[in-house]
Scaffold this motif. Structure first.
Motif, PDB file in Angstrom:
ATOM      1  N   LEU A   1      48.946  27.424   1.272  1.00 45.86           N
ATOM      2  CA  LEU A   1      47.939  27.565   2.307  1.00 45.86           C
ATOM      3  C   LEU A   1      48.544  28.019   3.619  1.00 45.86           C
ATOM      4  O   LEU A   1      47.912  28.712   4.393  1.00 45.86           O
ATOM      5  N   ALA A   2      49.782  27.646   3.853  1.00 43.31           N
ATOM      6  CA  ALA A   2      50.414  27.982   5.125  1.00 43.31           C
ATOM      7  C   ALA A   2      50.558  29.495   5.296  1.00 43.31           C
ATOM      8  O   ALA A   2      50.634  29.980   6.406  1.00 43.31           O
ATOM      9  N   THR A   3      50.567  30.246   4.191  1.00 42.85           N
ATOM     10  CA  THR A   3      50.730  31.692   4.304  1.00 42.85           C
ATOM     11  C   THR A   3      49.409  32.404   4.523  1.00 42.85           C
ATOM     12  O   THR A   3      49.387  33.546   4.935  1.00 42.85           O
ATOM     13  N   THR A   4      48.285  31.750   4.226  1.00 44.44           N
ATOM     14  CA  THR A   4      46.980  32.381   4.415  1.00 44.44           C
ATOM     15  C   THR A   4      46.005  31.397   5.022  1.00 44.44           C
ATOM     16  O   THR A   4      44.835  31.374   4.696  1.00 44.44           O
ATOM     17  N   ALA A   5      46.507  30.541   5.900  1.00 48.30           N
ATOM     18  CA  ALA A   5      45.642  29.510   6.452  1.00 48.30           C
ATOM     19  C   ALA A   5      46.142  29.072   7.809  1.00 48.30           C
ATOM     20  O   ALA A   5      47.288  29.300   8.173  1.00 48.30           O
ATOM     21  N   CYS A   6      45.242  28.446   8.545  1.00 51.58           N
ATOM     22  CA  CYS A   6      45.588  27.884   9.846  1.00 51.58           C
ATOM     23  C   CYS A   6      45.761  26.390   9.676  1.00 51.58           C
ATOM     24  O   CYS A   6      44.829  25.691   9.298  1.00 51.58           O
ATOM     25  N   ALA A   7      46.962  25.905   9.928  1.00 56.59           N
ATOM     26  CA  ALA A   7      47.243  24.490   9.711  1.00 56.59           C
ATOM     27  C   ALA A   7      46.544  23.651  10.750  1.00 56.59           C
ATOM     28  O   ALA A   7      46.469  24.011  11.924  1.00 56.59           O
ATOM     29  N   GLN A   8      46.060  22.502  10.302  1.00 58.99           N
ATOM     30  CA  GLN A   8      45.347  21.611  11.194  1.00 58.99           C
ATOM     31  C   GLN A   8      46.320  20.707  11.923  1.00 58.99           C
ATOM     32  O   GLN A   8      47.192  20.097  11.315  1.00 58.99           O
ATOM     33  N   SER A   9      46.189  20.635  13.232  1.00 54.06           N
ATOM     34  CA  SER A   9      46.991  19.686  13.982  1.00 54.06           C
ATOM     35  C   SER A   9      46.486  18.303  13.663  1.00 54.06           C
ATOM     36  O   SER A   9      45.313  18.098  13.405  1.00 54.06           O
ATOM     37  N   SER A  10      47.398  17.327  13.654  1.00 49.58           N
ATOM     38  CA  SER A  10      46.997  15.995  13.191  1.00 49.58           C
ATOM     39  C   SER A  10      47.489  14.912  14.124  1.00 49.58           C
ATOM     40  O   SER A  10      48.626  14.902  14.560  1.00 49.58           O
ATOM     41  N   SER A  11      46.577  13.970  14.423  1.00 44.01           N
ATOM     42  CA  SER A  11      46.953  12.771  15.154  1.00 44.01           C
ATOM     43  C   SER A  11      46.986  11.590  14.208  1.00 44.01           C
ATOM     44  O   SER A  11      46.987  10.447  14.625  1.00 44.01           O
ATOM     45  N   ALA A  12      47.026  11.895  12.902  1.00 41.35           N
ATOM     46  CA  ALA A  12      46.947  10.840  11.887  1.00 41.35           C
ATOM     47  C   ALA A  12      48.228  10.041  11.782  1.00 41.35           C
ATOM     48  O   ALA A  12      48.277   9.040  11.073  1.00 41.35           O
ATOM     49  N   ASP A  13      49.291  10.476  12.468  1.00 41.21           N
ATOM     50  CA  ASP A  13      50.536   9.735  12.399  1.00 41.21           C
ATOM     51  C   ASP A  13      50.386   8.309  12.902  1.00 41.21           C
ATOM     52  O   ASP A  13      51.210   7.450  12.622  1.00 41.21           O
TER      53      ASP A  13
ATOM     54  N   ASP B   1      37.183  27.876  10.832  1.00 39.48           N
ATOM     55  CA  ASP B   1      37.307  27.700  12.275  1.00 39.48           C
ATOM     56  C   ASP B   1      37.292  29.083  12.916  1.00 39.48           C
ATOM     57  O   ASP B   1      37.978  29.994  12.439  1.00 39.48           O
ATOM     58  N   VAL B   2      36.528  29.253  13.987  1.00 38.39           N
ATOM     59  CA  VAL B   2      36.375  30.584  14.594  1.00 38.39           C
ATOM     60  C   VAL B   2      37.652  31.106  15.228  1.00 38.39           C
ATOM     61  O   VAL B   2      37.785  32.312  15.461  1.00 38.39           O
ATOM     62  N   ASN B   3      38.603  30.235  15.534  1.00 39.11           N
ATOM     63  CA  ASN B   3      39.847  30.673  16.166  1.00 39.11           C
ATOM     64  C   ASN B   3      41.001  30.818  15.186  1.00 39.11           C
ATOM     65  O   ASN B   3      42.116  31.149  15.587  1.00 39.11           O
ATOM     66  N   CYS B   4      40.748  30.583  13.930  1.00 36.47           N
ATOM     67  CA  CYS B   4      41.786  30.700  12.914  1.00 36.47           C
ATOM     68  C   CYS B   4      41.918  32.155  12.470  1.00 36.47           C
ATOM     69  O   CYS B   4      40.963  32.726  11.932  1.00 36.47           O
ATOM     70  N   PRO B   5      43.062  32.790  12.683  1.00 37.38           N
ATOM     71  CA  PRO B   5      43.206  34.209  12.313  1.00 37.38           C
ATOM     72  C   PRO B   5      43.038  34.453  10.823  1.00 37.38           C
ATOM     73  O   PRO B   5      42.531  35.504  10.415  1.00 37.38           O
ATOM     74  N   TYR B   6      43.434  33.505   9.985  1.00 39.29           N
ATOM     75  CA  TYR B   6      43.271  33.691   8.544  1.00 39.29           C
ATOM     76  C   TYR B   6      41.813  33.562   8.143  1.00 39.29           C
ATOM     77  O   TYR B   6      41.354  34.222   7.211  1.00 39.29           O
ATOM     78  N   CYS B   7      41.068  32.717   8.867  1.00 44.95           N
ATOM     79  CA  CYS B   7      39.624  32.643   8.625  1.00 44.95           C
ATOM     80  C   CYS B   7      38.972  33.979   8.953  1.00 44.95           C
ATOM     81  O   CYS B   7      38.058  34.440   8.252  1.00 44.95           O
TER      82      CYS B   7
ATOM     83  N   ILE C   1      39.268  23.088  14.071  1.00 42.08           N
ATOM     84  CA  ILE C   1      40.559  22.407  14.127  1.00 42.08           C
ATOM     85  C   ILE C   1      41.317  22.731  15.423  1.00 42.08           C
ATOM     86  O   ILE C   1      42.194  21.972  15.823  1.00 42.08           O
ATOM     87  N   TYR C   2      40.969  23.845  16.057  1.00 39.48           N
ATOM     88  CA  TYR C   2      41.597  24.182  17.333  1.00 39.48           C
ATOM     89  C   TYR C   2      40.876  23.445  18.460  1.00 39.48           C
ATOM     90  O   TYR C   2      39.674  23.171  18.374  1.00 39.48           O
ATOM     91  N   GLU C   3      41.610  23.158  19.522  1.00 41.37           N
ATOM     92  CA  GLU C   3      41.070  22.342  20.614  1.00 41.37           C
ATOM     93  C   GLU C   3      39.810  22.958  21.227  1.00 41.37           C
ATOM     94  O   GLU C   3      38.863  22.246  21.563  1.00 41.37           O
ATOM     95  N   GLN C   4      39.795  24.269  21.372  1.00 41.88           N
ATOM     96  CA  GLN C   4      38.659  24.924  22.028  1.00 41.88           C
ATOM     97  C   GLN C   4      37.501  25.181  21.070  1.00 41.88           C
ATOM     98  O   GLN C   4      36.404  25.566  21.499  1.00 41.88           O
ATOM     99  N   SER C   5      37.711  24.995  19.790  1.00 39.63           N
ATOM    100  CA  SER C   5      36.722  25.407  18.795  1.00 39.63           C
ATOM    101  C   SER C   5      35.442  24.579  18.766  1.00 39.63           C
ATOM    102  O   SER C   5      34.363  25.157  18.549  1.00 39.63           O
TER     103      SER C   5
END
Length: 354
Positions: free
Chosen positions: A17-29, A237-243, A267-271
């Motif tokens: 997915l990393a090659t054709t996807a926008c990774a989601q930032s996570s606060s799940a830690d 997500d509208v800001n994801c280039p792969y989307c 998944i992007y902050e502005q989205s």
């Protein structure tokens, strides 16, 4: 076979997915940190029968486990045994040797409020959301885990008493149905003496359950323009280039008989606000036009002043059960996730289209 194979399928899906996807930032830690700080040994002095011990050793050896098994004891996960391994995280395995989890169990630091053992699930409930009563009891026992709440998805697995959950950022985990023990492992399957990967039956049934909860009126749908041959759900997500790259392929997919249903999945902050503007448009066609403009031209449409409702996040929260780690996440209608490049010929084969 080395123990890393247990999480190999998950890692591979992330890499692809990393090659054709926008990774989601996570606060799940936060959850992981809380649990690691309260990690306790899950070994127990209880013994198991020599017959069960011998059979489980044989199953695991045949399946390719070469690491020394130091002991097998009852697991803190219901209906499972813990297989302790020399220098490796333990395994948790069902008595029949079919379902296996690799991972350390973390003791939930929360005060246990509900002590009654819930009614355990049946095979018919695999992949279904847990009942309202079970979810309420679990959350009552998770008060110290601040990012667990009513929006957190929980589903029954093939192991009665073991529940699958995911953070809203898409990080899956497993836990006992009394919420006392949690692990970041996932359930793998042994079939005909060999590991065959993660429990796909659970995954597909879970994803189908998620699709059934979505508000169809708040999906942006691109209907097939020839006789329908496939339906896919896409977390976007509208800001994801792969989307955006995927969006360029929608007319071709429609022409080949594929109906595309878009789940707004910011998944992007502005989205979130930008996508709210799109979903606030007054009609299905105007919403689709605004989405096209965002995806194809990078131009966002503001929400009308009269629209103070968020039509995106309710479906986004329901879709948390998909455990999306990157967008676009593409699923067939039967719940199977596509885990390669959507720009390869394999994609149409995945959809059953030549």
């Amino acid at each position: 076979m080395t123990l890393s194979v247990f999480k190999f399928a998950s890692l591979i899906s992330v890499i692809l997915l990393a090659t054709t996807a926008c990774a989601q930032s996570s606060s799940a830690d936060a959850t992981s940190t809380q649990l690691n700080q309260n990690n306790q040994s899950t070994q127990t002095s209880k013994a198991i029968s020599a017959t069960v011990d011998k059979r489980l050793r044989q199953v695991l050896t045949q399946a390719g486990i070469k690491t020394q098994i130091t002991s097998i004891v009852p697991s803190k996960l219901p209906n499972m045994y813990q297989v302790n391994l020399a220098g490796q995280p333990p395994l948790h395995i069902t008595k029949d040797g079919r379902y296996v989890i690799q991972g350390e169990l973390q003791k939930n630091p929360s005060k246990r409020v509900v002590t009654k053992t819930p009614v355990r699930s049946t095979s018919a409930q695999v992949g279904k959301p847990v009942s309202a009563a079970v979810k309420s009891a679990m959350l009552a026992n998770m008060s110290a885990l601040k990012n667990m709440n009513e929006k957190t998805p929980f589903f029954y697995t093939a192991v009665p008493g073991v529940i699958w959950g995911a953070t809203l950022e898409g990080v899956p985990f497993l836990l006992s149905d009394d919420a006392q023990y949690i692990t970041d492992g996932e359930i793998s399957v042994i079939e005909n003496g060999q590991f065959i990967g993660l429990d796909e039956n659970f995954e597909t049934r879970k994803n189908q359950s998620v699709f059934a909860t979505l508000d169809e009126s708040q999906l942006i749908t691109y209907p097939a323009t020839s006789p329908e041959r496939a339906v896919i759900y896409v977390a976007d997500d509208v800001n994801c280039p792969y989307c955006r790259r995927f969006h360029q392929q929608i007319p071709m997919l429609n022409a080949k008989g594929v109906t595309v249903k878009i789940i707004g999945y910011p998944i992007y902050e502005q989205s979130p606000e930008q996508m709210r503007g799109i979903w606030c448009q007054g009609s299905e066609s105007s919403r689709r036009q605004a989405f096209d403009k965002a995806m194809l031209q990078g131009e966002m449409t503001s929400a009308p002043a009269s629209c103070n409702i968020d039509h995106v996040m309710p479906n986004r929260d329901k879709a948390a059960g998909l455990a999306v780690i990157a967008t676009p996440a593409i699923y067939r209608e039967d719940g199977v996730l596509y885990q390669a490049s959507f720009e390869s010929p394999e994609f149409l084969e995945f959809l059953g289209i030549e």
